[in-house]
Design an enzyme around this catalytic site. Structure first.
Site, short mmCIF file in Angstrom:
data_model
loop_
_atom_site.label_atom_id
_atom_site.label_comp_id
_atom_site.label_asym_id
_atom_site.label_seq_id
_atom_site.Cartn_x
_atom_site.Cartn_y
_atom_site.Cartn_z
N ASN A 160 -2.01 0.25 6.66
CA ASN A 160 -1.58 -1.04 7.21
C ASN A 160 -0.67 -1.84 6.26
O ASN A 160 -0.62 -3.06 6.30
CB ASN A 160 -2.78 -1.86 7.71
CG ASN A 160 -3.70 -2.31 6.59
OD1 ASN A 160 -3.58 -1.86 5.46
ND2 ASN A 160 -4.63 -3.20 6.91
N HIS A 188 -2.16 -5.44 1.53
CA HIS A 188 -3.45 -6.11 1.39
C HIS A 188 -3.17 -7.51 0.88
O HIS A 188 -2.24 -7.69 0.09
CB HIS A 188 -4.35 -5.37 0.38
CG HIS A 188 -5.52 -6.20 -0.06
ND1 HIS A 188 -6.67 -6.29 0.67
CD2 HIS A 188 -5.69 -7.03 -1.13
CE1 HIS A 188 -7.51 -7.12 0.06
NE2 HIS A 188 -6.93 -7.57 -1.04
N TYR A 221 -12.39 -2.30 -3.96
CA TYR A 221 -12.90 -2.50 -2.60
C TYR A 221 -14.43 -2.44 -2.54
O TYR A 221 -14.98 -2.18 -1.47
CB TYR A 221 -12.29 -1.46 -1.66
CG TYR A 221 -10.88 -1.81 -1.19
CD1 TYR A 221 -10.63 -2.95 -0.43
CD2 TYR A 221 -9.80 -0.98 -1.49
CE1 TYR A 221 -9.36 -3.26 0.02
CE2 TYR A 221 -8.51 -1.29 -1.04
CZ TYR A 221 -8.31 -2.43 -0.28
OH TYR A 221 -7.05 -2.74 0.18
N PHE A 257 -15.77 2.91 6.90
CA PHE A 257 -14.39 3.30 6.59
C PHE A 257 -14.12 3.37 5.09
O PHE A 257 -13.00 3.65 4.68
CB PHE A 257 -13.40 2.34 7.28
CG PHE A 257 -13.58 0.89 6.93
CD1 PHE A 257 -13.05 0.35 5.76
CD2 PHE A 257 -14.27 0.03 7.78
CE1 PHE A 257 -13.21 -0.98 5.44
CE2 PHE A 257 -14.45 -1.32 7.46
CZ PHE A 257 -13.91 -1.82 6.29
N ARG A 295 -1.52 -14.37 4.42
CA ARG A 295 -2.24 -13.72 5.52
C ARG A 295 -1.48 -13.88 6.84
O ARG A 295 -1.46 -12.97 7.66
CB ARG A 295 -3.67 -14.22 5.59
CG ARG A 295 -4.47 -13.73 4.37
CD ARG A 295 -5.90 -14.15 4.39
NE ARG A 295 -6.69 -13.45 5.38
CZ ARG A 295 -7.18 -12.22 5.22
NH1 ARG A 295 -6.92 -11.52 4.13
NH2 ARG A 295 -7.90 -11.67 6.17
N THR A 316 -5.24 -7.30 10.52
CA THR A 316 -5.56 -6.06 9.78
C THR A 316 -5.14 -4.83 10.57
O THR A 316 -4.59 -3.88 10.00
CB THR A 316 -7.09 -6.00 9.51
OG1 THR A 316 -7.47 -7.21 8.87
CG2 THR A 316 -7.46 -4.82 8.64
N LYS A 318 0.83 -1.22 0.00
CA LYS A 318 0.00 0.00 0.00
C LYS A 318 0.87 1.28 0.00
O LYS A 318 2.08 1.21 0.25
CB LYS A 318 -0.93 -0.03 1.22
CG LYS A 318 -1.95 -1.17 1.17
CD LYS A 318 -2.98 -1.02 2.29
CE LYS A 318 -4.02 -2.12 2.24
NZ LYS A 318 -5.09 -1.92 3.25
N ARG A 360 2.74 -6.38 9.08
CA ARG A 360 2.02 -5.21 9.63
C ARG A 360 2.58 -4.79 10.99
O ARG A 360 2.64 -3.59 11.27
CB ARG A 360 0.53 -5.52 9.70
CG ARG A 360 -0.13 -5.44 8.31
CD ARG A 360 -1.52 -5.96 8.35
NE ARG A 360 -2.25 -5.71 7.11
CZ ARG A 360 -3.27 -6.45 6.70
NH1 ARG A 360 -3.65 -7.50 7.40
NH2 ARG A 360 -3.90 -6.15 5.58
N GLU A 369 -9.33 -10.81 -7.69
CA GLU A 369 -8.39 -9.71 -7.45
C GLU A 369 -7.20 -9.76 -8.41
O GLU A 369 -6.70 -8.73 -8.85
CB GLU A 369 -7.93 -9.72 -5.99
CG GLU A 369 -9.07 -9.39 -5.03
CD GLU A 369 -8.64 -9.32 -3.58
OE1 GLU A 369 -9.50 -8.99 -2.74
OE2 GLU A 369 -7.45 -9.58 -3.26
P1 CMP Z 1 -7.39 -4.61 3.59
O1 CMP Z 1 -6.92 -5.98 3.88
O2 CMP Z 1 -6.78 -3.90 2.44
O3 CMP Z 1 -8.99 -4.65 3.35
C1 CMP Z 1 -9.80 -3.53 3.59
C2 CMP Z 1 -9.10 -2.44 4.34
O4 CMP Z 1 -9.94 -1.51 5.00
C3 CMP Z 1 -8.27 -3.04 5.44
O5 CMP Z 1 -7.17 -3.73 4.89
C4 CMP Z 1 -7.94 -1.81 6.27
O6 CMP Z 1 -6.80 -1.13 5.79
C5 CMP Z 1 -9.16 -0.91 6.02
N1 CMP Z 1 -9.97 -0.74 7.24
C6 CMP Z 1 -10.17 0.41 7.91
N2 CMP Z 1 -10.96 0.23 8.98
C7 CMP Z 1 -11.28 -1.08 9.00
C8 CMP Z 1 -12.06 -1.90 9.87
N3 CMP Z 1 -12.69 -1.40 10.93
N4 CMP Z 1 -12.16 -3.23 9.59
C9 CMP Z 1 -11.54 -3.77 8.51
N5 CMP Z 1 -10.78 -3.03 7.65
C10 CMP Z 1 -10.65 -1.71 7.90
#
Ligand code: CMP
Length: 138
Positions: free
Chosen positions: A113, A116, A50, A58, A86, A92, A10, A103, A127
């Site tokens: 973070n 992804h 997304y 969010f 993962r 996350t 990211k 992370r 994806e």
């Molecule tokens: P990612 O794995 O890219 O998938 C969706 C993204 O939304 C996640 O990582 C986070 O960076 C972002 N995000 C922000 N707030 C939240 C939340 N409360 N729960 C899950 N993802 C979140």
């Protein structure tokens, strides 16, 4: 089973210049980089990628963040690639990520973070198709 999964480095991690360190985590855990590109997502791209989160509170911040700078998209291939990626990424929310995960080591917040990763084989297929044509995966 040998699988493929999508990984995105990211904008926060690209800006911190830790692309190489993150790729090393994958390569040193037997995940092969079978496709890779650096690109700037448009707002349209980020909203489409997304779309599954479009009702979440969010969503707006997530889209804004993902277009704040270039990203690196990759296809990782290896035994249990989806789950392995993962595990390497960690939770996350970096505050909940186990020490030694990407992370925990490189991310600041749940928005910024660092990476992804696809959450299932089915989503990995979608994806990967979003970012790469067949001839780019080798
Ligand atoms: P990612 O794995 O890219 O998938 C969706 C993204 O939304 C996640 O990582 C986070 O960076 C972002 N995000 C922000 N707030 C939240 C939340 N409360 N729960 C899950 N993802 C979140």
């Amino acid at each position: 089973m040998v699988e493929q999964t999508l990984s995105i480095i990211k904008p926060d991690a690209v800006q911190k210049r830790v692309i190489g360190k993150i790729i090393d985590r994958f390569e040193s855990h037997d995940l092969k980089i079978v496709a890779i590109k650096k690109l700037q997502l448009s707002e349209y791209d980020a909203k489409a990628f997304y779309a599954v989160h479009k009702e979440r509170p969010f969503f707006g911040d997530l889209v804004k963040f993902m277009i704040s700078g270039p990203v690196v998209a990759m296809v990782l291939e290896g035994e249990d690639a989806v789950a392995k990626n993962r595990d390497l990424m960690g939770a996350t929310n970096p505050k909940e990520a186990k020490p030694g995960t990407i992370r925990a080591d490189f991310a600041e917040s749940i928005d910024a973070n660092a990476v992804h990763g696809s959450d299932s084989i089915e989503n990995a297929k979608l994806e990967i198709e979003f970012f790469f044509s067949k001839r780019e995966i080798c």
